[in-house]
Design a protein around this motif. Structure first.
Motif, PDB file in Angstrom:
ATOM      1  N   PHE A  53       0.840  -1.200   0.000  1.00 56.77           N
ATOM      2  CA  PHE A  53       0.000   0.000   0.000  1.00 56.77           C
ATOM      3  C   PHE A  53       0.874   1.249   0.000  1.00 56.77           C
ATOM      4  O   PHE A  53       1.689   1.449   0.897  1.00 56.77           O
ATOM      5  CB  PHE A  53      -0.940  -0.023   1.206  1.00 56.77           C
ATOM      6  CG  PHE A  53      -1.856  -1.214   1.183  1.00 56.77           C
ATOM      7  CD1 PHE A  53      -3.016  -1.197   0.427  1.00 56.77           C
ATOM      8  CD2 PHE A  53      -1.538  -2.371   1.878  1.00 56.77           C
ATOM      9  CE1 PHE A  53      -3.854  -2.295   0.383  1.00 56.77           C
ATOM     10  CE2 PHE A  53      -2.379  -3.482   1.843  1.00 56.77           C
ATOM     11  CZ  PHE A  53      -3.538  -3.448   1.096  1.00 56.77           C
ATOM     12  N   GLU A  54       0.690   2.074  -1.030  1.00 58.54           N
ATOM     13  CA  GLU A  54       1.535   3.240  -1.227  1.00 58.54           C
ATOM     14  C   GLU A  54       0.998   4.490  -0.538  1.00 58.54           C
ATOM     15  O   GLU A  54       1.758   5.409  -0.246  1.00 58.54           O
ATOM     16  CB  GLU A  54       1.696   3.502  -2.730  1.00 58.54           C
ATOM     17  CG  GLU A  54       2.248   2.317  -3.513  1.00 58.54           C
ATOM     18  CD  GLU A  54       3.683   1.961  -3.145  1.00 58.54           C
ATOM     19  OE1 GLU A  54       4.359   2.777  -2.484  1.00 58.54           O
ATOM     20  OE2 GLU A  54       4.115   0.847  -3.510  1.00 58.54           O
ATOM     21  N   ASN A  55      -0.307   4.548  -0.297  1.00 58.43           N
ATOM     22  CA  ASN A  55      -0.921   5.745   0.288  1.00 58.43           C
ATOM     23  C   ASN A  55      -1.613   5.466   1.610  1.00 58.43           C
ATOM     24  O   ASN A  55      -1.585   6.288   2.522  1.00 58.43           O
ATOM     25  CB  ASN A  55      -1.927   6.354  -0.692  1.00 58.43           C
ATOM     26  CG  ASN A  55      -1.263   6.849  -1.966  1.00 58.43           C
ATOM     27  OD1 ASN A  55      -0.302   7.598  -1.907  1.00 58.43           O
ATOM     28  ND2 ASN A  55      -1.772   6.414  -3.110  1.00 58.43           N
ATOM     29  N   LEU A  56      -2.275   4.323   1.702  1.00 60.72           N
ATOM     30  CA  LEU A  56      -3.019   3.999   2.918  1.00 60.72           C
ATOM     31  C   LEU A  56      -2.060   3.609   4.035  1.00 60.72           C
ATOM     32  O   LEU A  56      -1.044   2.944   3.825  1.00 60.72           O
ATOM     33  CB  LEU A  56      -3.996   2.853   2.635  1.00 60.72           C
ATOM     34  CG  LEU A  56      -5.095   3.183   1.611  1.00 60.72           C
ATOM     35  CD1 LEU A  56      -5.827   1.926   1.186  1.00 60.72           C
ATOM     36  CD2 LEU A  56      -6.065   4.197   2.191  1.00 60.72           C
ATOM     37  N   SER A  57      -2.419   4.006   5.254  1.00 62.87           N
ATOM     38  CA  SER A  57      -1.553   3.789   6.406  1.00 62.87           C
ATOM     39  C   SER A  57      -1.919   2.494   7.137  1.00 62.87           C
ATOM     40  O   SER A  57      -2.970   1.906   6.910  1.00 62.87           O
ATOM     41  CB  SER A  57      -1.688   4.965   7.382  1.00 62.87           C
ATOM     42  OG  SER A  57      -2.998   4.976   7.941  1.00 62.87           O
ATOM     43  N   PHE A  58      -1.029   2.078   8.049  1.00 59.96           N
ATOM     44  CA  PHE A  58      -1.321   0.921   8.901  1.00 59.96           C
ATOM     45  C   PHE A  58      -2.604   1.141   9.695  1.00 59.96           C
ATOM     46  O   PHE A  58      -3.335   0.197   9.969  1.00 59.96           O
ATOM     47  CB  PHE A  58      -0.153   0.669   9.868  1.00 59.96           C
ATOM     48  CG  PHE A  58       1.038  -0.001   9.242  1.00 59.96           C
ATOM     49  CD1 PHE A  58       1.094  -1.378   9.098  1.00 59.96           C
ATOM     50  CD2 PHE A  58       2.100   0.750   8.785  1.00 59.96           C
ATOM     51  CE1 PHE A  58       2.187  -1.999   8.531  1.00 59.96           C
ATOM     52  CE2 PHE A  58       3.213   0.143   8.211  1.00 59.96           C
ATOM     53  CZ  PHE A  58       3.262  -1.243   8.083  1.00 59.96           C
TER      54      PHE A  58
END
Length: 318
Positions: A53-58
Protein backbone atom coordinates in the motif's frame (compact mmCIF):
# COMPACT_ATOMS: atom_id res chain seq x y z
CA UNK A 1 -2.06 -1.73 -9.98
CA UNK A 2 1.07 0.21 -10.80
CA UNK A 3 4.33 -0.93 -9.24
CA UNK A 4 5.70 1.87 -7.07
CA UNK A 5 7.74 -0.38 -4.75
CA UNK A 6 9.94 -2.90 -6.57
CA UNK A 7 9.88 -6.35 -4.96
CA UNK A 8 11.61 -9.52 -6.13
CA UNK A 9 11.17 -13.19 -5.32
CA UNK A 10 14.11 -13.17 -2.90
CA UNK A 11 12.47 -10.39 -0.86
CA UNK A 12 9.21 -12.30 -0.65
CA UNK A 13 10.81 -15.69 0.04
CA UNK A 14 11.94 -14.58 3.48
CA UNK A 15 8.94 -12.40 4.29
CA UNK A 16 6.36 -15.07 3.41
CA UNK A 17 7.66 -17.55 6.00
CA UNK A 18 5.34 -15.96 8.58
CA UNK A 19 2.27 -16.98 6.49
CA UNK A 20 0.81 -20.52 6.21
CA UNK A 21 1.39 -20.58 2.45
CA UNK A 22 4.57 -22.60 1.99
CA UNK A 23 7.39 -21.37 -0.23
CA UNK A 24 7.01 -18.52 -2.70
CA UNK A 25 7.46 -19.92 -6.21
CA UNK A 26 6.86 -16.94 -8.52
CA UNK A 27 6.10 -13.22 -8.37
CA UNK A 28 4.84 -10.98 -11.18
CA UNK A 29 3.98 -7.29 -11.05
CA UNK A 30 0.49 -6.20 -12.13
CA UNK A 31 0.71 -3.16 -14.40
CA UNK A 32 -2.90 -1.93 -14.42
CA UNK A 33 -4.14 0.72 -11.99
CA UNK A 34 -2.50 3.63 -10.22
CA UNK A 35 -2.79 3.39 -6.42
CA UNK A 36 -0.86 0.46 -4.92
CA UNK A 37 1.85 -2.01 -5.89
CA UNK A 38 0.22 -5.34 -6.72
CA UNK A 39 1.76 -8.67 -7.62
CA UNK A 40 0.53 -12.10 -8.58
CA UNK A 41 2.10 -14.47 -6.05
CA UNK A 42 2.40 -18.22 -6.60
CA UNK A 43 3.13 -20.37 -3.55
CA UNK A 44 3.18 -24.04 -2.68
CA UNK A 45 -0.40 -23.66 -1.44
CA UNK A 46 -1.90 -21.79 -4.39
CA UNK A 47 -2.31 -18.47 -6.19
CA UNK A 48 -2.58 -15.16 -4.33
CA UNK A 49 -2.29 -11.40 -4.76
CA UNK A 50 0.30 -9.45 -2.78
CA UNK A 51 -0.45 -5.75 -2.28
CA UNK A 52 1.95 -3.12 -0.98
CA UNK A 53 0.00 0.00 0.00
CA UNK A 54 1.54 3.24 -1.23
CA UNK A 55 -0.92 5.74 0.29
CA UNK A 56 -3.02 4.00 2.92
CA UNK A 57 -1.55 3.79 6.41
CA UNK A 58 -1.32 0.92 8.90
CA UNK A 59 -4.07 2.71 10.84
CA UNK A 60 -6.45 2.97 7.87
CA UNK A 61 -6.00 -0.53 6.45
CA UNK A 62 -7.89 -2.62 9.04
CA UNK A 63 -11.13 -1.15 7.66
CA UNK A 64 -10.50 -2.59 4.19
CA UNK A 65 -9.10 -5.99 5.12
CA UNK A 66 -11.65 -6.65 7.85
CA UNK A 67 -14.46 -5.52 5.56
CA UNK A 68 -13.35 -8.12 3.00
CA UNK A 69 -13.26 -10.79 5.69
CA UNK A 70 -16.70 -9.70 6.97
CA UNK A 71 -18.19 -9.92 3.48
CA UNK A 72 -16.59 -13.28 2.69
CA UNK A 73 -18.03 -14.76 5.87
CA UNK A 74 -21.51 -13.67 4.72
CA UNK A 75 -21.35 -15.23 1.28
CA UNK A 76 -20.28 -12.21 -0.76
CA UNK A 77 -17.76 -13.22 -3.41
CA UNK A 78 -14.57 -11.36 -2.48
CA UNK A 79 -10.89 -12.30 -1.98
CA UNK A 80 -10.11 -13.75 1.44
CA UNK A 81 -7.31 -11.99 3.34
CA UNK A 82 -4.60 -14.32 4.69
CA UNK A 83 -3.42 -13.83 8.28
CA UNK A 84 0.15 -14.48 9.39
CA UNK A 85 1.13 -16.71 12.33
CA UNK A 86 0.21 -13.90 14.77
CA UNK A 87 -3.22 -13.39 13.21
CA UNK A 88 -2.22 -10.14 11.48
CA UNK A 89 -3.68 -9.23 8.09
CA UNK A 90 -1.30 -6.29 7.52
CA UNK A 91 2.47 -6.80 7.76
CA UNK A 92 5.34 -4.47 6.81
CA UNK A 93 7.30 -5.22 3.63
CA UNK A 94 10.08 -2.80 2.66
CA UNK A 95 8.77 -0.55 5.43
CA UNK A 96 5.29 -0.28 3.90
CA UNK A 97 2.05 -2.03 4.88
CA UNK A 98 1.35 -5.14 2.83
CA UNK A 99 -1.25 -7.90 2.67
CA UNK A 100 -1.93 -11.17 0.89
CA UNK A 101 -5.38 -12.18 -0.37
CA UNK A 102 -6.64 -15.16 -2.33
CA UNK A 103 -6.70 -14.80 -6.11
CA UNK A 104 -10.14 -15.00 -7.71
CA UNK A 105 -10.68 -17.36 -10.62
CA UNK A 106 -11.79 -16.17 -14.03
CA UNK A 107 -11.06 -12.88 -15.75
CA UNK A 108 -12.49 -9.39 -16.06
CA UNK A 109 -15.42 -8.98 -18.47
CA UNK A 110 -14.50 -5.89 -20.46
CA UNK A 111 -17.40 -6.13 -22.93
CA UNK A 112 -20.32 -6.73 -20.55
CA UNK A 113 -23.76 -7.81 -21.70
CA UNK A 114 -27.01 -7.44 -19.71
CA UNK A 115 -26.47 -10.86 -18.10
CA UNK A 116 -23.15 -9.67 -16.62
CA UNK A 117 -24.66 -6.38 -15.47
CA UNK A 118 -27.50 -8.23 -13.74
CA UNK A 119 -25.02 -10.44 -11.86
CA UNK A 120 -23.05 -7.39 -10.73
CA UNK A 121 -26.20 -5.56 -9.63
CA UNK A 122 -27.46 -8.49 -7.54
CA UNK A 123 -24.07 -9.05 -5.87
CA UNK A 124 -23.66 -5.34 -5.18
CA UNK A 125 -27.01 -5.25 -3.37
CA UNK A 126 -26.04 -8.38 -1.43
CA UNK A 127 -22.74 -6.71 -0.51
CA UNK A 128 -24.47 -3.57 0.79
CA UNK A 129 -26.83 -5.59 2.97
CA UNK A 130 -24.05 -7.86 4.23
CA UNK A 131 -21.91 -4.87 5.22
CA UNK A 132 -24.72 -3.04 7.01
CA UNK A 133 -23.63 -4.46 10.39
CA UNK A 134 -19.89 -4.02 9.83
CA UNK A 135 -18.64 -2.36 13.04
CA UNK A 136 -15.76 -0.24 11.71
CA UNK A 137 -16.33 3.27 10.36
CA UNK A 138 -14.27 5.13 7.79
CA UNK A 139 -15.45 7.83 5.39
CA UNK A 140 -15.08 7.56 1.65
CA UNK A 141 -11.63 9.15 1.35
CA UNK A 142 -12.41 10.22 -2.25
CA UNK A 143 -15.74 11.81 -1.31
CA UNK A 144 -16.95 15.40 -1.28
CA UNK A 145 -14.22 16.71 1.03
CA UNK A 146 -11.55 15.35 -1.31
CA UNK A 147 -13.32 16.83 -4.34
CA UNK A 148 -13.23 20.27 -2.71
CA UNK A 149 -9.55 19.88 -1.80
CA UNK A 150 -8.56 18.64 -5.26
CA UNK A 151 -10.52 21.04 -7.46
CA UNK A 152 -8.24 24.08 -6.90
CA UNK A 153 -5.18 21.87 -7.51
CA UNK A 154 -6.29 20.76 -10.98
CA UNK A 155 -8.05 23.93 -12.18
CA UNK A 156 -4.82 25.59 -13.44
CA UNK A 157 -4.34 22.74 -15.92
CA UNK A 158 -7.81 22.99 -17.49
CA UNK A 159 -9.17 24.83 -20.50
CA UNK A 160 -11.59 27.65 -19.75
CA UNK A 161 -14.51 25.46 -20.80
CA UNK A 162 -13.51 22.55 -18.59
CA UNK A 163 -12.69 24.85 -15.69
CA UNK A 164 -16.18 26.31 -15.94
CA UNK A 165 -17.67 22.80 -16.00
CA UNK A 166 -15.71 21.74 -12.92
CA UNK A 167 -16.59 24.84 -10.90
CA UNK A 168 -20.26 24.59 -11.84
CA UNK A 169 -20.49 20.90 -10.99
CA UNK A 170 -18.75 21.37 -7.65
CA UNK A 171 -21.25 24.11 -6.82
CA UNK A 172 -24.09 21.77 -7.77
CA UNK A 173 -22.72 18.83 -5.74
CA UNK A 174 -22.00 20.95 -2.66
CA UNK A 175 -25.61 22.15 -2.72
CA UNK A 176 -26.97 18.66 -3.35
CA UNK A 177 -25.01 17.22 -0.41
CA UNK A 178 -26.74 19.72 1.88
CA UNK A 179 -30.31 18.92 0.87
CA UNK A 180 -32.88 16.78 2.72
CA UNK A 181 -33.07 14.20 -0.08
CA UNK A 182 -29.35 13.51 0.18
CA UNK A 183 -29.54 13.21 3.98
CA UNK A 184 -32.35 10.63 3.61
CA UNK A 185 -30.25 8.24 1.52
CA UNK A 186 -29.31 4.86 3.01
CA UNK A 187 -25.65 4.50 3.89
CA UNK A 188 -23.02 1.99 4.82
CA UNK A 189 -19.73 0.54 3.56
CA UNK A 190 -19.39 0.80 -0.23
CA UNK A 191 -16.83 -0.47 -2.73
CA UNK A 192 -16.71 2.93 -4.49
CA UNK A 193 -14.60 1.66 -7.43
CA UNK A 194 -16.52 -1.29 -8.88
CA UNK A 195 -15.30 -0.97 -12.46
CA UNK A 196 -15.20 -3.79 -15.00
CA UNK A 197 -11.58 -4.56 -14.14
CA UNK A 198 -12.45 -5.03 -10.44
CA UNK A 199 -14.90 -7.88 -11.04
CA UNK A 200 -14.13 -11.42 -12.20
CA UNK A 201 -16.27 -13.71 -14.30
CA UNK A 202 -15.99 -17.29 -15.49
CA UNK A 203 -18.19 -17.10 -18.58
CA UNK A 204 -21.47 -15.67 -17.31
CA UNK A 205 -20.77 -16.71 -13.71
CA UNK A 206 -19.59 -13.91 -11.43
CA UNK A 207 -16.67 -15.15 -9.34
CA UNK A 208 -15.92 -12.09 -7.25
CA UNK A 209 -15.42 -8.40 -6.53
CA UNK A 210 -11.91 -7.27 -5.63
CA UNK A 211 -9.74 -4.18 -5.00
CA UNK A 212 -11.61 -2.77 -2.02
CA UNK A 213 -8.96 -0.14 -1.27
CA UNK A 214 -11.20 2.81 -2.16
CA UNK A 215 -14.00 1.47 0.06
CA UNK A 216 -15.53 3.64 2.76
CA UNK A 217 -18.82 4.58 4.31
CA UNK A 218 -20.99 6.52 1.88
CA UNK A 219 -24.44 6.33 0.33
CA UNK A 220 -25.25 3.00 -1.28
CA UNK A 221 -26.63 4.95 -4.23
CA UNK A 222 -23.21 6.45 -4.94
CA UNK A 223 -21.83 2.92 -5.25
CA UNK A 224 -24.60 2.02 -7.71
CA UNK A 225 -23.93 5.17 -9.74
CA UNK A 226 -20.19 4.49 -9.96
CA UNK A 227 -20.94 0.96 -11.16
CA UNK A 228 -23.56 1.97 -13.74
CA UNK A 229 -21.26 4.69 -15.12
CA UNK A 230 -18.70 2.05 -16.00
CA UNK A 231 -20.60 -1.17 -16.72
CA UNK A 232 -23.51 0.31 -18.66
CA UNK A 233 -21.92 2.88 -20.97
CA UNK A 234 -20.66 3.08 -24.50
CA UNK A 235 -16.99 3.72 -23.81
CA UNK A 236 -16.51 5.97 -26.82
CA UNK A 237 -19.35 8.37 -26.04
CA UNK A 238 -20.28 7.87 -22.39
CA UNK A 239 -23.91 7.30 -23.42
CA UNK A 240 -25.80 4.82 -21.25
CA UNK A 241 -26.96 1.52 -22.75
CA UNK A 242 -30.57 1.24 -21.55
CA UNK A 243 -30.61 -2.56 -21.70
CA UNK A 244 -27.56 -2.91 -19.48
CA UNK A 245 -28.76 -0.18 -17.10
CA UNK A 246 -32.15 -1.85 -16.73
CA UNK A 247 -30.56 -5.28 -16.14
CA UNK A 248 -28.28 -3.96 -13.40
CA UNK A 249 -30.86 -1.81 -11.62
CA UNK A 250 -33.62 -4.43 -11.74
CA UNK A 251 -31.30 -7.12 -10.34
CA UNK A 252 -30.15 -4.80 -7.55
CA UNK A 253 -33.72 -3.73 -6.74
CA UNK A 254 -34.83 -7.37 -6.46
CA UNK A 255 -32.32 -7.92 -3.64
CA UNK A 256 -32.39 -4.51 -1.93
CA UNK A 257 -35.32 -2.33 -3.09
CA UNK A 258 -34.48 1.28 -3.90
CA UNK A 259 -36.22 3.99 -1.86
CA UNK A 260 -38.18 7.01 -3.02
CA UNK A 261 -35.35 9.30 -1.86
CA UNK A 262 -32.89 7.30 -3.95
CA UNK A 263 -35.12 7.67 -7.01
CA UNK A 264 -35.11 11.46 -6.53
CA UNK A 265 -31.34 11.53 -6.02
CA UNK A 266 -30.45 9.24 -8.92
CA UNK A 267 -29.63 11.83 -11.58
CA UNK A 268 -27.47 14.01 -9.28
CA UNK A 269 -25.69 10.90 -8.00
CA UNK A 270 -24.74 9.75 -11.49
CA UNK A 271 -23.20 13.18 -11.99
CA UNK A 272 -21.38 12.89 -8.65
CA UNK A 273 -19.94 9.52 -9.62
CA UNK A 274 -18.70 10.93 -12.95
CA UNK A 275 -17.21 13.98 -11.23
CA UNK A 276 -15.31 11.87 -8.70
CA UNK A 277 -13.45 9.95 -11.41
CA UNK A 278 -12.93 12.94 -13.67
CA UNK A 279 -11.25 14.69 -10.75
CA UNK A 280 -9.10 11.72 -9.75
CA UNK A 281 -7.94 11.19 -13.34
CA UNK A 282 -7.12 14.86 -13.72
CA UNK A 283 -5.12 14.69 -10.51
CA UNK A 284 -3.23 11.56 -11.54
CA UNK A 285 -2.45 13.01 -14.98
CA UNK A 286 -1.29 16.46 -13.95
CA UNK A 287 0.13 15.74 -10.48
CA UNK A 288 1.55 12.22 -10.88
CA UNK A 289 3.60 10.20 -8.45
CA UNK A 290 6.65 8.24 -9.54
CA UNK A 291 5.92 4.61 -10.38
CA UNK A 292 7.77 1.83 -12.15
CA UNK A 293 4.77 0.83 -14.29
CA UNK A 294 2.40 3.81 -14.09
CA UNK A 295 -0.17 4.35 -16.84
CA UNK A 296 -2.59 7.18 -15.95
CA UNK A 297 -6.14 6.91 -17.27
CA UNK A 298 -7.57 9.48 -19.68
CA UNK A 299 -9.61 12.14 -17.83
CA UNK A 300 -11.55 12.98 -21.01
CA UNK A 301 -13.54 9.75 -20.64
CA UNK A 302 -15.23 10.94 -17.43
CA UNK A 303 -15.50 14.49 -18.69
CA UNK A 304 -17.66 13.07 -21.52
CA UNK A 305 -19.69 11.00 -19.06
CA UNK A 306 -20.29 14.01 -16.80
CA UNK A 307 -21.42 16.17 -19.69
CA UNK A 308 -23.71 13.38 -20.91
CA UNK A 309 -25.27 12.89 -17.45
CA UNK A 310 -25.96 16.61 -17.20
CA UNK A 311 -27.51 16.72 -20.67
CA UNK A 312 -29.48 13.47 -20.79
CA UNK A 313 -31.65 11.98 -18.02
CA UNK A 314 -30.80 8.35 -17.25
CA UNK A 315 -33.36 5.55 -16.88
CA UNK A 316 -34.97 5.67 -13.44
CA UNK A 317 -34.14 3.24 -10.64
CA UNK A 318 -37.54 1.53 -10.92
Amino acid sequence: MAVFTPVNLDDVSQWIKQFPLGKALALKGIASGIENSNFFLSTEHGEYVLTIFENLSFEQLPFYLNLMRHLAERGVLVPAPVANERGELIVALHGKPASIVSKLEGSSQMAPQPVHCAAVGAMLAKMHLAASDFPLQQPNLRGLDWWNETTPQVLPFLSDDNAHLLRAEMHFQDAFAGCDTYRALQRGPVHADLFRNNVMFDGERLTGFFDFYFAGCDTWLFDVAVTVNDWCVDLASGVLDTGRVRAMLDAYHAVRPFTAAEQTAWQPMLRAAALRFWLSRLYDLHLPREAEMLTPHDPAHFERILRERIATPAPGLF
